[in-house]
Design a protein around this motif. Structure first.
Motif, PDB file in Angstrom:
ATOM      1  N   ARG A 114     -75.129 -29.393 -77.478  1.00  6.14           N
ATOM      2  CA  ARG A 114     -76.160 -28.022 -77.443  1.00  6.14           C
ATOM      3  C   ARG A 114     -75.588 -27.188 -76.371  1.00  6.14           C
ATOM      4  O   ARG A 114     -75.360 -27.373 -75.538  1.00  6.14           O
ATOM      5  CB  ARG A 114     -77.495 -28.741 -77.220  1.00  6.14           C
ATOM      6  CG  ARG A 114     -78.599 -27.827 -77.210  1.00  6.14           C
ATOM      7  CD  ARG A 114     -79.951 -28.518 -77.416  1.00  6.14           C
ATOM      8  NE  ARG A 114     -80.947 -27.489 -77.352  1.00  6.14           N
ATOM      9  CZ  ARG A 114     -82.217 -27.894 -77.476  1.00  6.14           C
ATOM     10  NH1 ARG A 114     -82.443 -29.092 -78.019  1.00  6.14           N
ATOM     11  NH2 ARG A 114     -83.225 -26.907 -77.587  1.00  6.14           N
ATOM     12  N   GLU A 115     -75.800 -25.742 -76.894  1.00  3.04           N
ATOM     13  CA  GLU A 115     -75.446 -24.832 -75.872  1.00  3.04           C
ATOM     14  C   GLU A 115     -76.337 -23.530 -76.163  1.00  3.04           C
ATOM     15  O   GLU A 115     -76.805 -23.488 -77.271  1.00  3.04           O
ATOM     16  CB  GLU A 115     -73.920 -24.498 -75.952  1.00  3.04           C
ATOM     17  CG  GLU A 115     -73.422 -23.852 -77.544  1.00  3.04           C
ATOM     18  CD  GLU A 115     -72.122 -23.932 -77.534  1.00  3.04           C
ATOM     19  OE1 GLU A 115     -71.468 -22.851 -77.071  1.00  3.04           O
ATOM     20  OE2 GLU A 115     -71.472 -24.828 -78.129  1.00  3.04           O
ATOM     21  N   ARG A 116     -76.345 -22.983 -74.727  1.00  2.00           N
ATOM     22  CA  ARG A 116     -77.268 -21.733 -75.021  1.00  2.00           C
ATOM     23  C   ARG A 116     -76.196 -20.518 -75.166  1.00  2.00           C
ATOM     24  O   ARG A 116     -75.263 -20.219 -74.388  1.00  2.00           O
ATOM     25  CB  ARG A 116     -78.068 -21.387 -73.800  1.00  2.00           C
ATOM     26  CG  ARG A 116     -78.981 -20.119 -73.685  1.00  2.00           C
ATOM     27  CD  ARG A 116     -80.151 -20.511 -72.790  1.00  2.00           C
ATOM     28  NE  ARG A 116     -81.073 -21.482 -73.733  1.00  2.00           N
ATOM     29  CZ  ARG A 116     -82.050 -21.907 -72.995  1.00  2.00           C
ATOM     30  NH1 ARG A 116     -82.465 -21.553 -71.864  1.00  2.00           N
ATOM     31  NH2 ARG A 116     -82.988 -22.751 -73.871  1.00  2.00           N
ATOM     32  N   ILE A 117     -76.530 -19.486 -76.238  1.00  2.00           N
ATOM     33  CA  ILE A 117     -75.729 -18.551 -76.453  1.00  2.00           C
ATOM     34  C   ILE A 117     -76.443 -17.092 -75.963  1.00  2.00           C
ATOM     35  O   ILE A 117     -77.669 -16.792 -76.380  1.00  2.00           O
ATOM     36  CB  ILE A 117     -75.531 -18.373 -77.742  1.00  2.00           C
ATOM     37  CG1 ILE A 117     -74.849 -19.595 -78.790  1.00  2.00           C
ATOM     38  CG2 ILE A 117     -74.635 -16.869 -78.262  1.00  2.00           C
ATOM     39  CD1 ILE A 117     -73.416 -19.992 -78.154  1.00  2.00           C
ATOM     40  N   TYR A 118     -75.696 -16.398 -75.143  1.00  2.00           N
ATOM     41  CA  TYR A 118     -76.652 -15.072 -74.332  1.00  2.00           C
ATOM     42  C   TYR A 118     -76.206 -14.081 -75.541  1.00  2.00           C
ATOM     43  O   TYR A 118     -74.974 -13.665 -75.741  1.00  2.00           O
ATOM     44  CB  TYR A 118     -75.966 -14.877 -73.119  1.00  2.00           C
ATOM     45  CG  TYR A 118     -76.361 -15.937 -72.197  1.00  2.00           C
ATOM     46  CD1 TYR A 118     -77.611 -15.839 -71.453  1.00  2.00           C
ATOM     47  CD2 TYR A 118     -75.697 -17.258 -71.975  1.00  2.00           C
ATOM     48  CE1 TYR A 118     -78.113 -16.682 -70.535  1.00  2.00           C
ATOM     49  CE2 TYR A 118     -76.209 -18.119 -71.066  1.00  2.00           C
ATOM     50  CZ  TYR A 118     -77.454 -18.024 -70.326  1.00  2.00           C
ATOM     51  OH  TYR A 118     -77.834 -19.013 -69.530  1.00  2.00           O
ATOM     52  N   LEU A 119     -77.310 -13.371 -75.915  1.00  2.00           N
ATOM     53  CA  LEU A 119     -76.888 -12.455 -77.118  1.00  2.00           C
ATOM     54  C   LEU A 119     -76.892 -11.079 -76.390  1.00  2.00           C
ATOM     55  O   LEU A 119     -76.343 -10.069 -77.145  1.00  2.00           O
ATOM     56  CB  LEU A 119     -78.079 -12.487 -77.953  1.00  2.00           C
ATOM     57  CG  LEU A 119     -78.081 -13.697 -78.803  1.00  2.00           C
ATOM     58  CD1 LEU A 119     -79.459 -13.612 -79.916  1.00  2.00           C
ATOM     59  CD2 LEU A 119     -76.836 -13.897 -79.647  1.00  2.00           C
TER      60      LEU A 119
END
Length: 478
Positions: free
Chosen positions: A320-325
């Motif tokens: 699981r990872e956070r994607i900075y848009l």
């Protein structure tokens, strides 16, 4: 550090060594070969003998071959055997024979790689530990892992897989574990078996390789648990059961939180509380089975629980990872769950449960409501019931909590046609076809799952979502 000298390798394989060399590793792939490795020229889609010259140029100590390949000097450092795979197997058996530590073998329809990695994390905190790389669990992966094992290894974890009947027992007998764990038995590789009973019989065959007086650890929750228990008894092993129905390690409760699973269990009559740094009831079960192994090995359980809390799934297996848009506004993000490595009905249900429990973020982006979105690809090797097994996903309770489900592949059409209109996303024949529509399908606040069998290439979708992201700027206030 020396792993194999030319004399040791020749004695192990009954081969003929050319030159006086020392190998510090063993490799089957010139792309990842390190200087000092013994290159094993296996024959698969390509004949490894074609790459021997390249391996030696890259610094291989020697090559394991069945003849002197074209373009290689007659006096090159080689270990010549009648059959390369048989030579690797002999090297693996010799590697196991000279090691005096404890060996664990892991198999299961779902979760064997994750459980192996959990055990690696926990055992490494307690001694010199060696384990299978990635999913090296087949007829060449197991002997390769054993051949790579340093002589002073204190703990080894060997993953054993199968696609067809009769594969597990020979590999287990090669590994000779002191403890063998079956994570679960589920509908996987059904095209090679008549039913799930056949799969259970094959998984239980791992107990045939366990050393006398060893321990069999099995999942008591599966419907075929009796087959596993009977095989353990037949092999004269002490069995330890785990799960909600487990007698020895009993799962009481697993709470899925944002990025953590908190597990309440019992070890015999004693309470057992542990955490895993990733959400998922299936991770809780794998962790409980792994802790049963640690207890069977008589390790420090407090150290084991602490190390298990540091484990995280890796690429393609629930990472699981956070994607900075946005490069400046770091609140504009989406969360990606990469479970693209493999899929069967059991692992698909587990992944959808994780997605259903994942918190979303509202009041951001163009949609303003965070959504739970799934990209689901075909599950392969399910046999004659494959259409029904795909359609059956529509009845999972967790599916009701999803906002959009996009389906990929001809088999997933069966699920797509059953989805309510409000949940039905788009159907694509291939993952490649989905790529141009990703940016419009996703927004800030969303949580996105990508899961399917490896051949469906859901990794393309994962990579495309990652490329939507930006590294946030580190702006210091003046």
């Amino acid at each position: 550090m020396s792993l194999w000298t030319s004399k040791e390798a020749a004695a192990a394989t009954a081969g003929r060594a050319q030159g006086d060399w020392v190998a510090t590793g063993v490799s089957i792939d010139t792309r990842t070969l390190a200087p000092g490795d013994l290159f094993v020229a296996l024959k698969d889609q390509r004949d490894g003998h074609e790459f021997v010259a390249q391996a030696l140029e890259k610094g291989a100590a020697a090559a394991l071959v069945d003849h002197v390949p074209e373009g290689v000097a007659e006096d090159a450092p080689l270990l010549i055997v009648p059959d390369v795979l048989a030579g690797l197997e002999a090297l693996g058996r010799a590697g196991r024979a000279r090691m005096s530590g404890m060996v664990v073998a892991v198999t299961g329809s779902v979760g064997k790689t994750s459980t192996k990695e959990m055990l690696l994390e926990m055992l490494a905190a307690q001694g010199r530990t060696h384990a299978s790389v990635a999913s090296y669990n087949n007829h060449w992966g197991v002997p390769l892992t054993l051949a790579r094992m340093p002589q002073d290894t204190e703990f080894a974890v060997i993953e054993i897989g199968m696609n067809h009947p009769g594969e597990i027992a020979p590999l287990a007998k090669m590994a000779r574990p002191h403890v063998a764990l079956v994570t679960t038995v589920a509908a996987a590789h059904l095209e090679a078996f008549e039913d799930i009973t056949g799969i259970a019989v094959e998984k239980a065959a791992i107990f045939e390789g366990v050393e006398p007086g060893g321990i069999a650890i099995l999942n008591a929750d599966v419907e075929t648990a009796a087959i596993l228990m009977a095989k353990a008894l037949d092999c004269k092993l002490r069995d330890i059961s785990f799960g909600a129905e487990g007698h020895d390690f009993k799962l009481i409760r697993a709470d899925l939180r944002d990025d953590t699973t908190v597990v309440q269990a019992q070890m015999g009559a004693e309470p057992l509380l542990f955490k895993i740094a990733s959400p998922g009831r299936h991770f809780a079960m794998n962790g409980l089975g792994a802790l049963a192994v640690m207890a069977a090995l008589r390790t420090d359980m407090a150290l084991a629980v602490g190390a298990l809390g540091r484990w995280r799934p890796y690429k393609g297996r629930g990472q699981r990872e956070r994607i900075y848009l946005d490069v400046v506004d770091t609140s504009l993000t989406l969360d990606l769950i990469d479970d693209s490595y493999n899929a069967n009905p059991t692992s698909m249900a587990a992944a959808l449960e994780v997605l259903a429990a994942a918190p979303v973020m509202n009041d951001m982006g163009r949609v303003s409501k965070g959504r739970r979105i799934a990209f689901l690809g075909d599950m392969k090797e399910l046999g004659s019931d494959e259409i029904a097994l795909h359609a059956g996903l529509a009845h999972l309770p967790s599916l009701q909590s999803l906002d959009k489900v996009h389906c990929i592949g001809p088999l997933m059409r069966a699920l797509y046609d059953l989805l309510p209109e409000v949940q039905r996303g788009e159907w694509f024949a291939t993952a490649q076809e989905a790529l141009p529509k990703l940016k419009r399908a996703l927004d800030s606040g969303d949580v996105v799952l990508a899961k399917g069998s490896l051949s469906m290439k859901l990794g393309l979708i994962v990579d495309a979502i990652r490329k939507m992201g930006h590294a946030p700027l580190n702006i210091e206030e003046g």
